[in-house]
Design a protein around this motif. Structure first.
Motif, PDB file in Angstrom:
ATOM      1  N   GLY A 212       0.794  -1.229   0.000  1.00 44.68           N
ATOM      2  CA  GLY A 212       0.000   0.000   0.000  1.00 44.68           C
ATOM      3  C   GLY A 212       0.816   1.262   0.000  1.00 44.68           C
ATOM      4  N   HIS A 213       2.114   1.143   0.260  1.00 42.12           N
ATOM      5  CA  HIS A 213       3.004   2.312   0.270  1.00 42.12           C
ATOM      6  C   HIS A 213       3.749   2.513  -1.041  1.00 42.12           C
ATOM      7  N   VAL A 214       3.585   1.608  -2.005  1.00 38.61           N
ATOM      8  CA  VAL A 214       4.338   1.716  -3.254  1.00 38.61           C
ATOM      9  C   VAL A 214       3.720   2.785  -4.152  1.00 38.61           C
ATOM     10  N   SER A 215       4.395   3.882  -4.319  1.00 33.78           N
ATOM     11  CA  SER A 215       4.077   4.909  -5.303  1.00 33.78           C
ATOM     12  C   SER A 215       2.611   5.329  -5.262  1.00 33.78           C
ATOM     13  N   SER A 216       2.025   5.536  -6.439  1.00 42.50           N
ATOM     14  CA  SER A 216       0.661   6.039  -6.563  1.00 42.50           C
ATOM     15  C   SER A 216      -0.336   4.896  -6.781  1.00 42.50           C
ATOM     16  N   MET A 217      -1.617   5.245  -6.707  1.00 34.02           N
ATOM     17  CA  MET A 217      -2.659   4.249  -6.955  1.00 34.02           C
ATOM     18  C   MET A 217      -2.546   3.682  -8.369  1.00 34.02           C
ATOM     19  N   GLN A 218      -2.206   4.535  -9.336  1.00 36.26           N
ATOM     20  CA  GLN A 218      -2.080   4.069 -10.720  1.00 36.26           C
ATOM     21  C   GLN A 218      -0.972   3.027 -10.845  1.00 36.26           C
ATOM     22  N   VAL A 219       0.145   3.258 -10.175  1.00 37.89           N
ATOM     23  CA  VAL A 219       1.257   2.308 -10.222  1.00 37.89           C
ATOM     24  C   VAL A 219       0.882   1.012  -9.514  1.00 37.89           C
ATOM     25  N   ARG A 220       0.222   1.116  -8.365  1.00 36.66           N
ATOM     26  CA  ARG A 220      -0.173  -0.086  -7.629  1.00 36.66           C
ATOM     27  C   ARG A 220      -1.179  -0.928  -8.407  1.00 36.66           C
ATOM     28  N   ASN A 221      -1.956  -0.302  -9.265  1.00 35.27           N
ATOM     29  CA  ASN A 221      -2.936  -1.037 -10.070  1.00 35.27           C
ATOM     30  C   ASN A 221      -2.286  -1.957 -11.095  1.00 35.27           C
ATOM     31  N   ILE A 222      -1.076  -1.632 -11.544  1.00 33.36           N
ATOM     32  CA  ILE A 222      -0.428  -2.463 -12.562  1.00 33.36           C
ATOM     33  C   ILE A 222       0.883  -3.082 -12.080  1.00 33.36           C
ATOM     34  N   GLY A 223       1.520  -2.500 -11.070  1.00 34.18           N
ATOM     35  CA  GLY A 223       2.769  -3.043 -10.544  1.00 34.18           C
ATOM     36  C   GLY A 223       2.545  -4.360  -9.822  1.00 34.18           C
ATOM     37  N   THR A 224       3.555  -5.212  -9.802  1.00 32.62           N
ATOM     38  CA  THR A 224       3.437  -6.547  -9.219  1.00 32.62           C
ATOM     39  C   THR A 224       4.433  -6.757  -8.085  1.00 32.62           C
ATOM     40  N   ILE A 225       4.130  -7.713  -7.229  1.00 28.20           N
ATOM     41  CA  ILE A 225       5.022  -8.036  -6.117  1.00 28.20           C
ATOM     42  C   ILE A 225       6.339  -8.620  -6.637  1.00 28.20           C
ATOM     43  N   GLY A 226       6.278  -9.407  -7.703  1.00 30.14           N
ATOM     44  CA  GLY A 226       7.494  -9.965  -8.272  1.00 30.14           C
ATOM     45  C   GLY A 226       8.369  -8.896  -8.884  1.00 30.14           C
ATOM     46  N   GLY A 227       7.757  -7.966  -9.603  1.00 30.61           N
ATOM     47  CA  GLY A 227       8.517  -6.885 -10.211  1.00 30.61           C
ATOM     48  C   GLY A 227       9.163  -5.991  -9.185  1.00 30.61           C
TER      49      GLY A 227
END
Length: 289
Positions: A97-112
């Protein structure tokens, strides 16, 4: 942004085959929040881009007898909202929940977020404090690597030619465990962390710490576990004096750099500040007080 070949394999084995065939000329595409930026800026120039988005088996969060399986392609937003991640596992939700913005969290992955091997990645300290294993598949078969052994330097991991991160295995933890993660950045989550601190404490019925785990982010070439501080905490009840000593020791153990976000000295001071907060929160959760 140019490349010669784009692949969307539907199976993990096909993905491994492609990554092995093209070797250093290939790049895996998960959410693309880091890779696409690097390609646009010509920092990486792959010949082949291999997307993981059609490998459905990598997008699951599920429990097993001995713990939790977290697929490499699970989106950070889904992790931050997951009902499965409770108790000690809740720290993973917190980090995502702390990773960057909502837009990034919507497409970013835990593996990446892990494979990018950034020392300031928010999810890494959270799963490191949970003894996470990185599940890897490659041309030679499957293998597991303890997450703290996965990183070899900024942007570098132990992955060999053709290997792909499948996900993470996290063991079960009892109610006597408390976890916490804090990120410090000037403009909040949108910024990359100046420092990040994750902790897990297990306590006995008398409130004494029987096991401690402390991981620091953005203050060393790789996410940094602090065994000396963990030993200092183990066998003792936490009070303000012990927490303060642990915070000072954590600041001395790290090896930060000065960059556009902060000086090395400022990072050390912020480690001292945020270690206090994280240890206090984790201990309160573990003891129920």
């Amino acid at each position: 942004m140019k490349f010669d070949y784009y692949f969307e394999p539907s199976s993990l084995d096909e993905c491994v085959h492609l990554m092995n065939e093209y070797g250093p000329d290939a790049r895996l595409l998960a959410g693309g929040t880091d890779l696409v930026v690097k390609m646009r800026n010509r920092l990486v120039k792959p010949k082949a881009v291999v997307s993981l988005n059609q490998v459905k088996e990598l997008s699951r969060i599920h429990t097993v007898d001995d713990g939790l399986k977290l697929g490499a392609m699970v989106r950070l937003m889904d992790i931050s909202k997951s009902d499965i991640l409770t108790g000690a596992w809740e720290v993973v939700k917190n980090g995502a929940g702390h990773v960057s913005s909502m837009q990034v969290r919507n497409i970013g992955t835990i593996g990446g977020n892990s494979c990018n091997a950034s020392p300031s990645a928010d999810t890494v300290p959270c799963i490191m404090v949970l003894y996470a294993l990185v599940n890897i598949r490659g041309p030679k078969g499957d293998r597991d690597v303890l997450l703290e052994k996965f990183f070899t330097g900024p942007g570098k991991t132990v992955l060999e030619r053709g290997e792909v991160v499948v996900g993470f295995t996290i063991p079960n933890f009892g109610k006597e465990n408390g976890t916490a993660y804090k990120k410090y950045a000037i403009r909040g989550d949108t910024d990359i962390a100046i420092v990040g601190v994750g902790a897990r404490l297990r306590v006995d019925s008398h409130g004494s710490v029987t096991e401690a785990r402390l991981v620091l982010g953005a203050v060393a070439p790789v996410p940094l576990r602090v065994p000396d501080v963990e030993s200092m905490l183990t066998g003792n009840k936490l009070d303000d004096e012990l927490i303060a000593k642990a915070a000072v020791a954590a600041g001395e153990a790290c090896n930060p750099i000065s960059d556009a976000r902060a000086t090395a000295g400022y990072r050390r001071e912020m480690i001292r500040v945020w270690v206090k907060h994280v240890l206090g929160e984790a201990y309160a959760k573990a003891t129920g007080k």
